[in-house]
Design an enzyme around this catalytic site. Structure first.
Site, PDB file in Angstrom:
ATOM      1  N   TYR A 305       0.837  -1.178   0.017  1.00  0.00           N
ATOM      2  CA  TYR A 305      -0.032  -0.008  -0.126  1.00  0.00           C
ATOM      3  C   TYR A 305       0.971   1.432  -0.005  1.00  0.00           C
ATOM      4  O   TYR A 305       1.944   1.172   0.714  1.00  0.00           O
ATOM      5  CB  TYR A 305      -0.691   0.080   1.243  1.00  0.00           C
ATOM      6  CG  TYR A 305      -1.997  -0.839   1.446  1.00  0.00           C
ATOM      7  CD1 TYR A 305      -2.162  -1.807   0.396  1.00  0.00           C
ATOM      8  CD2 TYR A 305      -2.471  -1.275   2.688  1.00  0.00           C
ATOM      9  CE1 TYR A 305      -3.184  -2.929   0.583  1.00  0.00           C
ATOM     10  CE2 TYR A 305      -3.474  -2.373   2.893  1.00  0.00           C
ATOM     11  CZ  TYR A 305      -3.706  -3.282   1.736  1.00  0.00           C
ATOM     12  OH  TYR A 305      -4.725  -4.138   1.927  1.00  0.00           O
ATOM     13  N   GLU A 379     -19.829   1.579  20.838  1.00  0.00           N
ATOM     14  CA  GLU A 379     -20.990   1.640  19.835  1.00  0.00           C
ATOM     15  C   GLU A 379     -21.859   2.957  19.872  1.00  0.00           C
ATOM     16  O   GLU A 379     -22.452   3.147  18.835  1.00  0.00           O
ATOM     17  CB  GLU A 379     -21.994   0.447  19.913  1.00  0.00           C
ATOM     18  CG  GLU A 379     -21.327  -0.765  19.850  1.00  0.00           C
ATOM     19  CD  GLU A 379     -22.234  -2.000  20.102  1.00  0.00           C
ATOM     20  OE1 GLU A 379     -22.091  -3.019  19.488  1.00  0.00           O
ATOM     21  OE2 GLU A 379     -23.083  -1.810  20.988  1.00  0.00           O
TER      22      GLU A 379
END
Length: 400
Positions: A305, A379
Site C-alpha cells: 500500500y 458503539e
C-alpha cells in the site's frame, strides 16, 4: 449549512439503535477477504430497503463488494463514501452476545462499525435527498486486509470511481479517546511494503566453520546493518520504519551450520520518495554484506500500500464539517504509521481519510489494539460515524 448539519446529527441520533443492531449483525457474521458474499448480501438488502439500487456487485472475480448511488434532486458533482467490509483470521475471545459465529474469523479492526456507519449515513442521505445537489456514491469495499491484493486497487481498476470527483473514508480507532474526530492534511498514514531476504551460504559442521560459508553470521550482520538506514540515512525530521519480524534457518540443529537463513520484514514510509530511498538502501547493504561474507543474498521487495496522503481542500471541508458538528472534539491527528489501502483512492481522485476514536476505558475491550482477539468498540460512536459521513457528503456537494 449549519441547519442541515444539525438535522443530519439529529437523524443519526434517531437511527442509533438500528446502527448498533447492524454492527452487531456484521460482527457476529464475519468473513475473510474476498469471501464477503453474505456480508455483501446483507448490505444490498439494507440498501434495497432504502430504495437505493446497486450499480455493480462483485469485484476481483468474486461476489464480494458493491457500489450504489444516491441521486440528489438537483444535478451536481459526485462524492464517494467508502467502507471496508472484511474481517481477520482471529479467534474472538470477547464474551458478548454478538460474538463471532464463524470460528477463527473476527471483526477485530472495526470494519463492522464502518459498514453500520455508512449504511446509516445512506439512510440519512435518503431523508435529505430532495435538498441534495449531485450524487453520493457508496463504496462497500472487500479485502482491505489483503495486503498483496487489496480491494481498493481492484475496485478502481474495475471502474468503481468512474465519474467520482472526491472520496471520503473513515476508520474507527480504539487507541484514540472515544468521540474524538481526527483529520490531517497531507501524509496521514504510512505506506506498507514487505520483503524477504534469503541469505545462502554453504552448510557444514559447527565444529569446522572454516569449511562452511556461514549464512547465520551474514544474516546477523545484515540485520544490524539494515537498522542504520533509519538511524543514519533518514533525517530526524523525516519518518521511516524497518522491522525484521522473522528469522528462520534452513536447519534447527545445534551442531549444523545451515545452508540458508531467511529474514522477513516490513517497511513503512510517508512518501513515495522515502519508499524508493529505503528500498535502494536495502539493496545496497545486501550487496555489501554478501560481498564481505561470501554469501549470496537475494532481496524480494514487495510494495503493498502507498501512504495515505490527504488532499488539502477536501481535508479543509472535513475539518469545517467536523468542527461545526462536534466542536472541540474535532482536532488534528498525529501521523499514524499504520497503513490503509484507502491510499489507492487518493492516487485516483482527491481524497481525505479521517479517524474516529472509539476507545472508552469504562468499556471492556474498547481500548484494546486493533487486530487483537479482545478488540471491541464504543458503539455510541456509530451515530457520530454516520453523521460524519453524511455531513461530509453534504458539505462537499454544496461547496465550490
Amino acid at each position: 449549512m449549519m441547519n442541515m448539519l444539525s438535522r443530519i446529527k439529529d437523524l443519526a441520533r434517531e437511527y442509533e439503535r438500528d446502527a448498533v443492531a447492524l454492527r452487531r449483525h456484521f460482527h457476529a457474521h464475519p468473513e475473510l477477504s474476498w469471501q464477503e458474499a453474505r456480508t455483501t448480501d446483507r448490505i444490498a438488502e439494507e440498501l434495497g430497503k432504502l430504495g437505493i439500487p446497486v450499480l455493480h456487485r462483485g469485484y476481483g472475480g468474486t461476489s464480494s463488494g458493491l457500489i450504489a448511488d444516491i441521486e440528489g434532486a438537483r444535478p451536481g458533482r459526485r462524492v464517494a463514501l467508502r467502507s471496508d467490509i472484511d474481517a481477520l483470521p482471529i479467534h474472538e475471545e470477547n464474551d458478548v452476545e454478538y460474538r463471532s459465529q464463524n470460528d477463527g474469523v473476527m471483526h477485530a479492526c472495526g470494519h463492522d462499525g464502518h459498514m453500520a456507519g455508512l449504511l446509516t449515513a445512506a439512510r440519512i442521505l435518503t431523508q435529505i435527498r430532495d435538498e441534495l445537489p449531485g450524487t453520493v456514491r457508496l463504496l462497500f469495499q472487500p479485502a482491505e486486509e489483503d495486503g498483496p491484493r487489496g480491494g481498493a486497487r481492484v475496485m478502481i481498476q474495475e471502474g468503481a470511481l468512474q465519474g467520482v470527483d472526491g472520496i471520503f473514508g473513515l476508520h474507527l480507532f480504539s487507541l484514540y479517546p472515544t468521540g474524538k474526530v481526527l483529520y490531517r492534511s497531507g501524509p496521514c498514514m504510512a505506506s506498507a511494503d514487505g520483503w524477504d531476504l534469503v541469505v545462502t551460504g554453504k552448510g557444514g559442521h559447527g565444529a569446522a566453520p572454516e569449511k562452511a560459508v556461514d549464512p547465520v553470521v551474514a544474516a546477523c550482520t545484515l540485520g544490524c546493518a539494515l537498522q542504520t538506514i533509519v538511524s543514519r540515512e533518514v533525517a530526524p525530521t523525516d519518518t521511516a520504519v524497518i522491522s525484521i519480524t522473522s528469522v528462520e534457518s534452513s536447519t534447527k540443529t545445534r551442531n549444523i551450520i545451515p545452508e540458508s537463513v531467511t529474514l522477513m520484514g516490513a517497511t513503512r514510509a510517508l512518501s513515495p520518495e522515502m519508499q524508493d530511498r529505503v528500498e535502494a538502501a536495502m539493496r545496497r547493504i545486501a550487496e555489501g554484506v554478501a560481498l564481505t561474507t561470501r554469501c549470496r543474498i537475494d532481496l524480494n521487495y514487495m510494495r503493498f500500500y502507498p501512504a495515505v496522503i490527504n488532499d488539502p481542500k477536501l481535508t479543509q471541508i472535513l475539518k469545517e464539517t467536523a468542527e461545526a458538528m462536534f466542536g472541540a472534539d474535532a482536532e488534528e491527528a498525529p501521523v499514524n504509521m499504520g497503513s490503509e489501502d484507502f491510499s489507492f483512492y487518493g492516487r485516483a481522485v482527491p481524497a481525505t481519510f479521517a479517524q474516529l476514536g472509539v476507545g472508552d476505558p469504562a468499556q471492556p475491550g474498547t481500548r484494546c489494539p486493533h487486530h487483537s482477539p479482545t478488540f471491541n468498540l464504543d458503539e455510541a460512536q456509530l451515530k457520530r460515524a454516520a453523521a460524519l459521513h453524511a455531513g461530509f457528503a453534504w458539505s462537499f456537494l454544496n461547496g465550490d
